[in-house]
Write a protein that holds these residues in place. Structure first.
Motif, PDB file in Angstrom:
ATOM      1  N   LEU A 195      -5.347  29.306  87.130  1.00 26.23           N
ATOM      2  CA  LEU A 195      -6.312  29.557  88.200  1.00 26.23           C
ATOM      3  C   LEU A 195      -6.805  28.221  88.729  1.00 26.23           C
ATOM      4  N   ILE A 196      -6.727  28.052  90.055  1.00 30.18           N
ATOM      5  CA  ILE A 196      -7.192  26.816  90.670  1.00 30.18           C
ATOM      6  C   ILE A 196      -8.249  27.146  91.722  1.00 30.18           C
ATOM      7  N   LYS A 197      -8.910  26.099  92.187  1.00 28.78           N
ATOM      8  CA  LYS A 197     -10.034  26.263  93.126  1.00 28.78           C
ATOM      9  C   LYS A 197     -11.022  27.295  92.594  1.00 28.78           C
ATOM     10  N   LYS A 198     -11.348  27.124  91.329  1.00 27.99           N
ATOM     11  CA  LYS A 198     -12.192  28.118  90.659  1.00 27.99           C
ATOM     12  C   LYS A 198     -13.664  27.964  91.030  1.00 27.99           C
ATOM     13  N   GLY A 199     -14.317  29.127  91.074  1.00 34.97           N
ATOM     14  CA  GLY A 199     -15.759  29.151  91.312  1.00 34.97           C
ATOM     15  C   GLY A 199     -16.402  30.160  90.381  1.00 34.97           C
ATOM     16  N   ASP A 201     -18.660  33.316  88.934  1.00 38.66           N
ATOM     17  CA  ASP A 201     -18.853  34.710  89.322  1.00 38.66           C
ATOM     18  C   ASP A 201     -20.345  34.965  89.551  1.00 38.66           C
ATOM     19  N   ALA A 202     -20.717  36.244  89.667  1.00 41.84           N
ATOM     20  CA  ALA A 202     -22.110  36.591  89.944  1.00 41.84           C
ATOM     21  C   ALA A 202     -23.040  36.181  88.813  1.00 41.84           C
ATOM     22  N   ASN A 203     -22.483  36.020  87.598  1.00 44.41           N
ATOM     23  CA  ASN A 203     -23.302  35.613  86.455  1.00 44.41           C
ATOM     24  C   ASN A 203     -23.269  34.107  86.242  1.00 44.41           C
ATOM     25  N   GLY A 204     -22.595  33.406  87.140  1.00 43.90           N
ATOM     26  CA  GLY A 204     -22.539  31.950  87.013  1.00 43.90           C
ATOM     27  C   GLY A 204     -21.492  31.465  86.037  1.00 43.90           C
ATOM     28  N   VAL A 205     -20.545  32.340  85.636  1.00 47.20           N
ATOM     29  CA  VAL A 205     -19.498  31.964  84.668  1.00 47.20           C
ATOM     30  C   VAL A 205     -18.214  31.658  85.423  1.00 47.20           C
ATOM     31  N   THR A 206     -17.590  30.520  85.106  1.00 53.08           N
ATOM     32  CA  THR A 206     -16.316  30.135  85.704  1.00 53.08           C
ATOM     33  C   THR A 206     -15.179  30.539  84.768  1.00 53.08           C
ATOM     34  N   PRO A 207     -14.155  31.252  85.257  1.00 54.02           N
ATOM     35  CA  PRO A 207     -13.084  31.715  84.367  1.00 54.02           C
ATOM     36  C   PRO A 207     -12.175  30.575  83.908  1.00 54.02           C
ATOM     37  N   ASP A 208     -11.924  30.534  82.610  1.00 49.41           N
ATOM     38  CA  ASP A 208     -10.974  29.592  82.019  1.00 49.41           C
ATOM     39  C   ASP A 208      -9.888  30.399  81.316  1.00 49.41           C
ATOM     40  N   LEU A 209      -8.654  29.970  81.478  1.00 47.75           N
ATOM     41  CA  LEU A 209      -7.515  30.683  80.895  1.00 47.75           C
ATOM     42  C   LEU A 209      -6.915  29.912  79.734  1.00 47.75           C
ATOM     43  N   ARG A 210      -6.324  30.677  78.820  1.00 49.81           N
ATOM     44  CA  ARG A 210      -5.495  30.069  77.771  1.00 49.81           C
ATOM     45  C   ARG A 210      -4.113  29.827  78.388  1.00 49.81           C
ATOM     46  N   LYS A 360       4.964  29.015  92.445  1.00 50.25           N
ATOM     47  CA  LYS A 360       4.390  29.934  93.436  1.00 50.25           C
ATOM     48  C   LYS A 360       2.884  29.693  93.519  1.00 50.25           C
ATOM     49  N   TYR A 361       2.387  29.675  94.741  1.00 46.51           N
ATOM     50  CA  TYR A 361       0.962  29.437  94.944  1.00 46.51           C
ATOM     51  C   TYR A 361       0.411  30.480  95.908  1.00 46.51           C
ATOM     52  N   ASN A 362      -0.553  31.274  95.416  1.00 44.15           N
ATOM     53  CA  ASN A 362      -1.192  32.284  96.257  1.00 44.15           C
ATOM     54  C   ASN A 362      -2.232  31.629  97.161  1.00 44.15           C
ATOM     55  N   LEU A 363      -2.039  31.774  98.476  1.00 41.63           N
ATOM     56  CA  LEU A 363      -2.971  31.180  99.422  1.00 41.63           C
ATOM     57  C   LEU A 363      -4.266  31.976  99.525  1.00 41.63           C
ATOM     58  N   ASN A 364      -4.204  33.289  99.283  1.00 45.09           N
ATOM     59  CA  ASN A 364      -5.436  34.082  99.329  1.00 45.09           C
ATOM     60  C   ASN A 364      -6.057  34.150  97.936  1.00 45.09           C
ATOM     61  N   ASP A 365      -7.331  34.512  97.889  1.00 45.83           N
ATOM     62  CA  ASP A 365      -8.040  34.582  96.607  1.00 45.83           C
ATOM     63  C   ASP A 365      -7.492  35.712  95.749  1.00 45.83           C
ATOM     64  N   THR A 366      -7.584  35.513  94.438  1.00 45.00           N
ATOM     65  CA  THR A 366      -7.125  36.541  93.502  1.00 45.00           C
ATOM     66  C   THR A 366      -8.053  37.756  93.540  1.00 45.00           C
ATOM     67  N   PHE A 367      -9.366  37.513  93.633  1.00 41.37           N
ATOM     68  CA  PHE A 367     -10.343  38.602  93.709  1.00 41.37           C
ATOM     69  C   PHE A 367     -10.929  38.678  95.117  1.00 41.37           C
ATOM     70  N   LYS A 368     -11.441  39.858  95.453  1.00 37.17           N
ATOM     71  CA  LYS A 368     -12.057  40.050  96.755  1.00 37.17           C
ATOM     72  C   LYS A 368     -13.310  39.190  96.880  1.00 37.17           C
ATOM     73  N   SER A 369     -13.571  38.762  98.107  1.00 33.95           N
ATOM     74  CA  SER A 369     -14.689  37.854  98.340  1.00 33.95           C
ATOM     75  C   SER A 369     -16.015  38.480  97.903  1.00 33.95           C
ATOM     76  N   ARG A 371     -16.871  39.701  95.246  1.00 33.71           N
ATOM     77  CA  ARG A 371     -16.737  40.873  94.361  1.00 33.71           C
ATOM     78  C   ARG A 371     -16.165  40.486  93.010  1.00 33.71           C
ATOM     79  N   GLY A 372     -15.885  39.180  92.809  1.00 39.65           N
ATOM     80  CA  GLY A 372     -15.332  38.712  91.558  1.00 39.65           C
ATOM     81  C   GLY A 372     -15.317  37.202  91.516  1.00 39.65           C
ATOM     82  N   PRO A 373     -14.780  36.618  90.436  1.00 43.29           N
ATOM     83  CA  PRO A 373     -14.731  35.158  90.341  1.00 43.29           C
ATOM     84  C   PRO A 373     -13.905  34.571  91.474  1.00 43.29           C
ATOM     85  N   GLN A 374     -14.315  33.400  91.939  1.00 44.69           N
ATOM     86  CA  GLN A 374     -13.549  32.731  92.973  1.00 44.69           C
ATOM     87  C   GLN A 374     -12.403  31.985  92.305  1.00 44.69           C
ATOM     88  N   ALA A 375     -11.151  32.265  92.739  1.00 48.12           N
ATOM     89  CA  ALA A 375      -9.984  31.596  92.137  1.00 48.12           C
ATOM     90  C   ALA A 375      -8.739  31.950  92.932  1.00 48.12           C
TER      91      ALA A 375
END
Length: 386
Positions: A195-199, A201-210, A360-369, A371-375
């Motif tokens: 996940l890149i360009k991460k932001g 979520d509503a609780n202030g938590v940024t997603p980190d992946l293994r 492969k690089y997704n140009l659109n966000d993984t989650f809806k604006s 409505r979820g973590p920014q990534a």
């Protein structure tokens, strides 16, 4: 060439009779694990059988030589007639006597190749007929028209002549495939997600992946369409892809829906999650121009391409694994988790032989604006080609 069927019949019929008399047969050592059986005939003619082992020699017993020779005589006559009417120096015909004569002990397939070397050839003028009976044995007949001697060689199993024919046929198939306007293939992508360009979520938590556990797998049915004339190395790759994206969370978090918003939350107090992931299944369609270079034998040697893709989410679910009261628990929950249904992005590859490196690089966000973590999703790995 008119004498060839007669020559074949005469020599092998004589050999069949002479093979019963030990005075005319001798076994000569050849290469390692090979034997050469030379059948000497009273009329100074000879027949040579090259065998790998005794089992191959026994395979000849299933055929009656007299019936087989009559069959071959008719087929060779047809092949010779076709050779005379052909502008090519080589004509190959295939016959299927087992289908024509059901119930009889005859080969399933007979392949006859007639080669003509004209007077203008730099080599000695000669006519050559090669007969292959299924995968069991072959007969080679040479008639030297410059006063040389005639000879017949029967090869049981693999031989230099049959190997060369198979190599030529294999090369012809490669060339035919290389010149097709559309190439179809199946390959598998194996890689990881990030996940890149991460932001937050509503609780202030940024997603980190293994990293290594966030796997990407795609089953691809590709069509490479040639752009340009025969021999062009420019292709357009397209075709359906069934992709599986796994996002394995780190830091003892799990995905949860709260008031219609997807957030990352901690599990119940005292519970440590062994695994916590979000799995997404989607179907994609790439549109990627590609340069595909081939070697002298017609094999794919090097590829490079870059383009885009579009996709649609088919399904998604979360899964967590943990220990509770001494036993392993697994909870699975299906849902959209506010993931974007449609996706689009860019991709590229670099390949050698049967292996590609892809990204492969997704140009659109993984989650809806909102409505979820920014990534945004980045996938990369290796492709295993068919």
């Amino acid at each position: 060439m008119k004498r060839l069927p007669v020559l074949l019949t005469a020599l092998l019929l004589g050999a069949a009779s002479a093979a019963q008399a030990s005075d005319f047969t001798r076994l000569v050592p050849r290469a390692a694990n090979d034997d050469t059986i030379v059948v000497k005939l009273p009329n100074q003619a000879s027949m040579t059988l090259f065998v790998k082992n005794k089992a191959q020699l026994r395979e000849l017993r299933q055929y009656k030589l007299d019936s087989l020779l009559v069959l071959l005589d008719g087929y060779i006559t047809q092949a010779e007639a076709a050779g005379k009417n052909s502008k090519s120096d080589q004509v190959t015909m295939e016959f299927y006597p087992a289908k024509e004569q059901p119930g009889k002990q005859v080969p399933e397939q007979i392949r006859i190749t007639v080669r003509n070397q004209g007077p203008g050839s730099k080599t000695k003028s000669a006519d050559h007929v090669d007969v292959t009976l299924g995968r069991v044995f072959g007969v080679t007949v040479d008639e030297n028209t410059d006063g040389g001697s005639d000879h017949v060689s029967v090869r049981v199993g693999t031989s230099t002549v049959s190997d060369s024919l198979r190599n030529a046929q294999r090369q012809a198939r490669h060339e035919e495939y290389a010149n097709r306007p559309v190439h179809s293939n199946f390959n598998i992508d194996l890689g990881v997600n990030a996940l890149i360009k991460k932001g937050a979520d509503a609780n202030g938590v940024t997603p980190d992946l293994r990293p290594l556990a966030s796997r990407y797998i795609s089953l691809n049915w590709h069509y490479d369409i040639r752009l340009g004339d025969k021999g062009s190395v420019l292709f357009l790759r397209t075709g359906p892809e069934l992709a599986f994206n796994n996002y394995m969370l780190d830091g003892n978090y799990q995905f949860a829906n709260t008031n219609g918003v997807t957030t990352l939350v901690k599990p119940d107090a005292g519970r440590n999650l062994e695994k916590s992931k979000l799995s997404v299944t989607s179907v994609n369609l790439p549109l990627m121009p590609m340069l595909n270079f081939q070697d002298k034998k017609g094999h794919e040697a090097f590829r490079i391409g870059a383009g885009g893709f579009v996709g649609y989410r088919l399904g998604s679910h979360t899964k967590v694994k943990y220990e509770q009261e001494g036993s392993t628990k697994k909870d699975k929950d299906r849902g959209s988790y506010n993931l974007e249904d449609f996706q689009y992005g860019v991709q590229g590859l670099v390949g050698i032989r049967r292996f590609d490196l892809f990204v492969k690089y997704n140009l659109n966000d993984t989650f809806k604006s909102n409505r979820g973590p920014q990534a945004q999703t980045l996938s990369f790995g290796i492709s295993l080609l068919n």
